[in-house]
Design an enzyme around this catalytic site. Structure first.
Site, mmCIF file in Angstrom:
data_model
loop_
_atom_site.group_PDB
_atom_site.id
_atom_site.type_symbol
_atom_site.label_atom_id
_atom_site.label_comp_id
_atom_site.label_asym_id
_atom_site.label_seq_id
_atom_site.Cartn_x
_atom_site.Cartn_y
_atom_site.Cartn_z
ATOM 1 N N HIS A 264 -24.970 81.565 67.878
ATOM 2 C CA HIS A 264 -23.671 81.874 67.263
ATOM 3 C C HIS A 264 -23.814 82.106 65.759
ATOM 4 O O HIS A 264 -23.041 82.850 65.165
ATOM 5 C CB HIS A 264 -22.668 80.764 67.546
ATOM 6 C CG HIS A 264 -22.471 80.526 69.006
ATOM 7 N ND1 HIS A 264 -21.950 81.489 69.838
ATOM 8 C CD2 HIS A 264 -22.765 79.463 69.791
ATOM 9 C CE1 HIS A 264 -21.918 81.028 71.078
ATOM 10 N NE2 HIS A 264 -22.411 79.797 71.068
ATOM 11 N N CYS B 99 2.857 81.057 59.381
ATOM 12 C CA CYS B 99 3.976 81.962 59.087
ATOM 13 C C CYS B 99 4.708 82.190 60.406
ATOM 14 O O CYS B 99 4.507 81.432 61.357
ATOM 15 C CB CYS B 99 3.504 83.259 58.408
ATOM 16 S SG CYS B 99 2.474 84.342 59.400
ATOM 17 N N GLY B 100 5.541 83.208 60.489
ATOM 18 C CA GLY B 100 6.313 83.414 61.706
ATOM 19 C C GLY B 100 5.427 83.647 62.921
ATOM 20 O O GLY B 100 5.579 82.996 63.951
ATOM 21 N N THR B 101 4.513 84.582 62.780
ATOM 22 C CA THR B 101 3.599 84.883 63.889
ATOM 23 C C THR B 101 2.173 84.411 63.651
ATOM 24 O O THR B 101 1.374 84.383 64.587
ATOM 25 C CB THR B 101 3.512 86.413 64.098
ATOM 26 O OG1 THR B 101 3.031 87.001 62.873
ATOM 27 C CG2 THR B 101 4.864 87.007 64.465
ATOM 28 N N GLY B 102 1.827 84.126 62.414
ATOM 29 C CA GLY B 102 0.435 83.811 62.048
ATOM 30 C C GLY B 102 -0.379 85.068 61.785
ATOM 31 O O GLY B 102 -1.507 84.990 61.271
ATOM 32 N N ARG C 17 6.965 80.890 65.039
ATOM 33 C CA ARG C 17 7.976 81.481 65.915
ATOM 34 C C ARG C 17 7.404 81.788 67.293
ATOM 35 O O ARG C 17 8.088 82.369 68.140
ATOM 36 C CB ARG C 17 8.535 82.757 65.274
ATOM 37 C CG ARG C 17 9.350 82.484 64.015
ATOM 38 C CD ARG C 17 9.756 83.764 63.312
ATOM 39 N NE ARG C 17 10.601 83.490 62.147
ATOM 40 C CZ ARG C 17 10.803 84.343 61.149
ATOM 41 N NH1 ARG C 17 10.219 85.532 61.169
ATOM 42 N NH2 ARG C 17 11.585 84.020 60.137
ATOM 43 N N HIS D 96 -17.839 78.461 68.278
ATOM 44 C CA HIS D 96 -18.591 79.720 68.344
ATOM 45 C C HIS D 96 -18.445 80.592 67.102
ATOM 46 O O HIS D 96 -19.361 81.346 66.772
ATOM 47 C CB HIS D 96 -18.145 80.532 69.566
ATOM 48 C CG HIS D 96 -18.679 79.994 70.858
ATOM 49 N ND1 HIS D 96 -18.667 80.713 72.039
ATOM 50 C CD2 HIS D 96 -19.250 78.790 71.163
ATOM 51 C CE1 HIS D 96 -19.204 79.992 73.016
ATOM 52 N NE2 HIS D 96 -19.555 78.810 72.507
ATOM 53 N N ASP E 244 4.717 80.402 54.612
ATOM 54 C CA ASP E 244 5.895 81.044 54.028
ATOM 55 C C ASP E 244 7.125 80.277 54.525
ATOM 56 O O ASP E 244 6.992 79.206 55.147
ATOM 57 C CB ASP E 244 5.940 82.550 54.342
ATOM 58 C CG ASP E 244 6.160 82.840 55.824
ATOM 59 O OD1 ASP E 244 6.250 81.892 56.634
ATOM 60 O OD2 ASP E 244 6.240 84.035 56.176
ATOM 61 N N HIS E 245 8.321 80.827 54.291
ATOM 62 C CA HIS E 245 9.546 80.146 54.718
ATOM 63 C C HIS E 245 9.594 79.950 56.230
ATOM 64 O O HIS E 245 10.054 78.925 56.721
ATOM 65 C CB HIS E 245 10.772 80.948 54.250
ATOM 66 C CG HIS E 245 10.726 82.387 54.683
ATOM 67 N ND1 HIS E 245 9.859 83.303 54.117
ATOM 68 C CD2 HIS E 245 11.402 83.056 55.653
ATOM 69 C CE1 HIS E 245 10.013 84.465 54.709
ATOM 70 N NE2 HIS E 245 10.944 84.345 55.650
HETATM 71 C C1 RB5 Z 1 8.644 86.621 57.907
HETATM 72 O O1 RB5 Z 1 9.852 87.127 58.389
HETATM 73 C C2 RB5 Z 1 7.494 87.058 58.818
HETATM 74 O O2 RB5 Z 1 7.309 88.427 58.742
HETATM 75 C C3 RB5 Z 1 6.216 86.314 58.478
HETATM 76 O O3 RB5 Z 1 6.464 84.946 58.558
HETATM 77 C C4 RB5 Z 1 5.013 86.540 59.379
HETATM 78 O O4 RB5 Z 1 5.375 86.469 60.716
HETATM 79 C C5 RB5 Z 1 4.168 87.692 59.078
HETATM 80 O O5 RB5 Z 1 3.116 87.900 59.668
#
Ligand code: RB5
Length: 147
Positions: free
Chosen positions: A134, A66-69, A110, A99, A10-11
């Site tokens: 496994h 993404c921000g957190t994955g 992020r 595994h 994503d962005h």
């Molecule tokens: C976008 O702001 C954020 O929510 C997205 O990148 C991600 O972290 C979601 O899991």
């Protein structure tokens, strides 16, 4: 035939995805980028589903950023046959392949710096499934294989 890596973000993951994509190219992978291609705010499941569909069809390994994955891994893991692993360290990335036979790597842009993210990707791509005990466990992940 070269190995294929299908990438999506994503962005929030765009910049890191671009860096990791060029690293994967240097490592000899053929890249397929399903987007996003701009910094406009967008919805991560749209890209997770595209990458996961291609991986489930056997077209290659996947990388989602993404921000957190977290959102990427949740969405990708809805696809039967997809084993998406959210990794924030090198050891987990290696073990996810050895595994868990993970076929999609998820990274949080992020959360993880770009240097570490590169090492995580290298570890993921460089490791392979060990099979044996496994394999039985991985087969039990899918509810359709419950006995
Ligand atoms: C976008 O702001 C954020 O929510 C997205 O990148 C991600 O972290 C979601 O899991």
């Amino acid at each position: 035939m070269a190995n294929v890596l299908i990438v999506g973000s994503d962005h929030a993951g765009l910049e890191l995805k671009r860096e990791l994509a060029s690293l994967a190219t240097e490592l000899g992978y053929d890249l397929r980028d399903v987007g996003t291609h701009t910094s406009d705010s967008t919805d991560y499941p749209d890209y997770a589903h595209q990458v996961a569909s291609a991986v489930a069809a056997g077209e290659g390994l996947g990388l989602l950023v993404c921000g957190t994955g977290i959102g990427m891994s949740m969405a990708a893991n809805r696809h039967p046959g997809v084993r998406a692993a959210l990794c924030g360290d090198v050891f987990s990335a290696t073990m996810a392949r050895q595994h868990n036979d993970a076929n999609v790597l998820c990274i949080g842009a992020r959360v993880v710096g770009s240097g570490l993210a590169g090492e995580i990707l290298k570890a993921f791509l460089g490791a392979s499934f060990e099979g044996g005990r496994h394999e039985r466990r991985v087969n039990k992940i899918d509810l359709s294989n419950e006995g």
